[in-house]
Design a protein around this motif. Structure first.
Motif: not given
Length: 422
Positions: A69-70, A78-79, A334-337
């Motif tokens: 899931a993560t 990313f997509v 990106l911050f959340l990734l």
């Protein structure tokens, strides 16, 4: 270039999923240590043959879903970046509104809605899985209502946090992470203070304990532990689940010890008193405040790491990710990734702290109630109700278990019971 990176990301994720599938369904086999077979900790002594099979099946599926899931969330972020969707959301929001707050709200709404839709199939499968194994009793309408409420609550808080975050990034590109953390401290404490009385009642109905005979017993136990009696509540969870639970939540005057009504309906008074003693242990040992301190410390480290990683990734891969500078709103995925990545790989540490707290609370409960037989039967009933895995692999324990595995907990209290008999 975008197509190449997208295909590569999907391929890596696909290979990872295959590896996890073979690990959980054909590789790992924890079993029960020979020394504990036939003891009170052995699920074969308190689960039926069918429950043993269902427990193994459900545990394997749950563990597999957890570990994919993560990374799936990372793939989605990313997509969204490389396809320019995030950039498009920012551009469209800027074209619709002049005020920053409305631009932020629109961007966050579009991003949140897209993620909600993309992650919905997996969330729905988890819901139906729990229903099919007899854990969940919640109607789809009720489950969907909880999801919609959660969406809007998360959206409201996200708008505030994102607006402040990007304002600080633009005002102080070097120190934003420290100022963000400084604001996180009062905000986190405020949320923990209002959660029991504002947020939790939105999802479920809370009330003082109705069973007055049991209430008298709990008040007597609370008096021994010097805990205010108003901190004991029951919550109506039988409409949503067959699982059993109790927990401590909130801080200060709003702190509560909460029992699910499923726990009240299915356990004996002695078993409930052991659970209450365990939760009182958390209260007396100040675990809530320790957890706040640990959370804030890890948040500080996390924000500092993000402040180091985020600009580097933008400078090196900005053209691929469609991000020109860190202060642009479209850098949020990106911050959340990066945040999700750090949280995932720091979870073994936070889980280890939590398991240590649970061991201390178990020890306190055994000392307070002096009834190890009730402790053993309580843990057995919790395992039975949730079809829990009693002896997970080390990987699962590190990343998933905030409580010690039931094999360890039952064995510990069973040994104490045997000592008292001798």
């Amino acid at each position: 270039m975008t197509k190449k990176w997208g295909l590569m990301a999907v391929l890596v994720f696909g290979l990872y999923v295959i590896a996890m599938y073979f690990y959980f369904f054909h590789g790992q086999n924890s079993g029960i240590p020979a020394a504990l077979q036939g003891t009170a900790a052995d699920p074969g002594t308190f689960l039926t043959a069918q429950e043993l099979v269902l427990s193994e099946e459900l545990s394997n599926i749950r563990n597999f879903l957890f570990f994919i899931a993560t990374p799936l969330e990372w793939l989605l972020y990313f997509v969204i970046l490389i396809t320019g969707i995030s950039h498009l959301f920012e551009k469209w929001s800027a074209g619709q509104f002049r005020w920053t707050i409305w631009r932020t709200a629109m961007y966050v709404f579009l991003l949140s809605l897209l993620l909600f839709i993309l992650q919905f199939p997996l969330d729905y499968y988890r819901y139906t899985l729990s229903k099919s194994y007899g854990i969940s009793t919640q109607l789809f309408s009720s489950w969907m209502r909880d999801n919609v409420i959660g969406f809007w609550l998360d959206f409201g808080m996200s708008v505030i946090m994102v607006m402040v975050l990007y304002w600080l990034i633009k005002k102080s590109p070097k120190r934003w992470w420290l100022y963000t953390w400084a604001l996180t401290v009062p905000f986190s404490i405020f949320l923990m203070f209002i959660q029991p009385v504002v947020i939790d009642p939105i999802y479920n109905d809370f009330s003082p304990l109705k069973d007055k005979v049991l209430e008298t017993k709990i008040l007597s136990l609370a008096e021994q532990a010097n805990i205010p009696s108003e901190h004991v509540y029951e919550v109506n969870m039988s409409e949503k689940t067959n699982a059993l639970n109790a927990y401590v939540t909130g801080i200060g005057e709003n702190s509560r010890i909460v029992l699910w009504d499923t726990t009240l309906n299915r356990l004996t008074d002695d078993e409930i008193l052991f659970i209450m003693a365990h939760e009182m242990g958390h209260y007396l040992l100040k675990d809530i405040y320790i957890n706040i301190a640990v959370y804030l410390f890890m948040t500080l480290i996390g924000l500092w790491l993000i402040a180091e990683i985020l600009p580097w990734m933008i400078s090196r891969y900005g053209s691929i990710l469609k991000i020109k500078q860190m202060g642009n709103m479209n850098s949020l995925p990106l911050f959340l990734l990066i945040s999700s990545f750090l949280v995932f790989f720091s979870s073994p540490l936070s889980n280890a702290v939590s398991r240590y707290q649970e061991v201390r609370a178990d020890e306190y409960a055994m000392e307070l109630v002096q009834n190890p037989e009730a402790a053993v039967s309580t843990f057995q009933q919790l395992t039975k109700a949730g079809l829990s895995e009693v002896n997970p692999s080390a990987l699962v324990k590190w990343f998933r278990y905030s409580h010690p595995p039931m094999l360890e907990r039952i064995n510990k209290v069973a040994e104490k019971a045997e000592e008292e008999e001798n």
